[in-house]
Design a protein around this motif. Structure first.
Motif, PDB file in Angstrom:
ATOM      1  N   VAL A  49       0.825  -1.214   0.000  1.00 43.71           N
ATOM      2  CA  VAL A  49       0.000   0.000   0.000  1.00 43.71           C
ATOM      3  C   VAL A  49       0.858   1.263   0.000  1.00 43.71           C
ATOM      4  N   VAL A  52       2.528   4.083  -4.622  1.00 40.59           N
ATOM      5  CA  VAL A  52       1.389   4.636  -5.365  1.00 40.59           C
ATOM      6  C   VAL A  52       1.132   3.913  -6.685  1.00 40.59           C
ATOM      7  N   LYS A  53       2.099   3.130  -7.157  1.00 38.33           N
ATOM      8  CA  LYS A  53       1.899   2.363  -8.386  1.00 38.33           C
ATOM      9  C   LYS A  53       0.964   1.176  -8.170  1.00 38.33           C
ATOM     10  N   ASN A  54       0.798   0.769  -6.933  1.00 39.51           N
ATOM     11  CA  ASN A  54      -0.059  -0.374  -6.624  1.00 39.51           C
ATOM     12  C   ASN A  54      -1.497   0.090  -6.444  1.00 39.51           C
ATOM     13  N   ASN A  55      -2.408  -0.690  -6.985  1.00 40.49           N
ATOM     14  CA  ASN A  55      -3.823  -0.354  -6.880  1.00 40.49           C
ATOM     15  C   ASN A  55      -4.624  -1.644  -7.034  1.00 40.49           C
ATOM     16  N   GLY A  56      -5.629  -1.814  -6.219  1.00 44.17           N
ATOM     17  CA  GLY A  56      -6.481  -2.983  -6.366  1.00 44.17           C
ATOM     18  C   GLY A  56      -7.038  -3.435  -5.027  1.00 44.17           C
ATOM     19  N   LEU A  59      -5.082  -4.886  -1.861  1.00 48.81           N
ATOM     20  CA  LEU A  59      -4.400  -4.022  -0.894  1.00 48.81           C
ATOM     21  C   LEU A  59      -5.190  -3.892   0.408  1.00 48.81           C
TER      22      LEU A  59
END
Length: 67
Positions: A49, A52-56, A59
């Motif tokens: 988390v 900022v490139k991670n999303n979904g 998380l």
């Protein structure tokens, strides 16, 4: 708890918070009171988390309890 935790406002105060005519800083600050006990669930999540490139939705998955 993360230091960037979003502010929690109960639905009955949304109109007051979102009113663009309301410039009463003291009144608005009172709306930012801590959430009522028991109204939030806190649990550890992946360090993914922090990027900022991670999303979904993954998380939001709780980590297994530490032993």
């Amino acid at each position: 708890m993360h230091d960037r935790m979003p502010m929690a406002i109960t639905p009955d105060r949304w109109d007051e918070w979102l009113d663009p005519r309301n410039h009463d800083v003291e009144q608005l600050l009172r709306l930012m009171a801590p959430p009522v006990d028991g109204s939030l669930d806190m649990y550890a999540v992946s360090k993914a988390v922090n990027n900022v490139k991670n999303n979904g939705p993954e998380l939001l998955e709780p980590l297994p309890p530490e032993k």
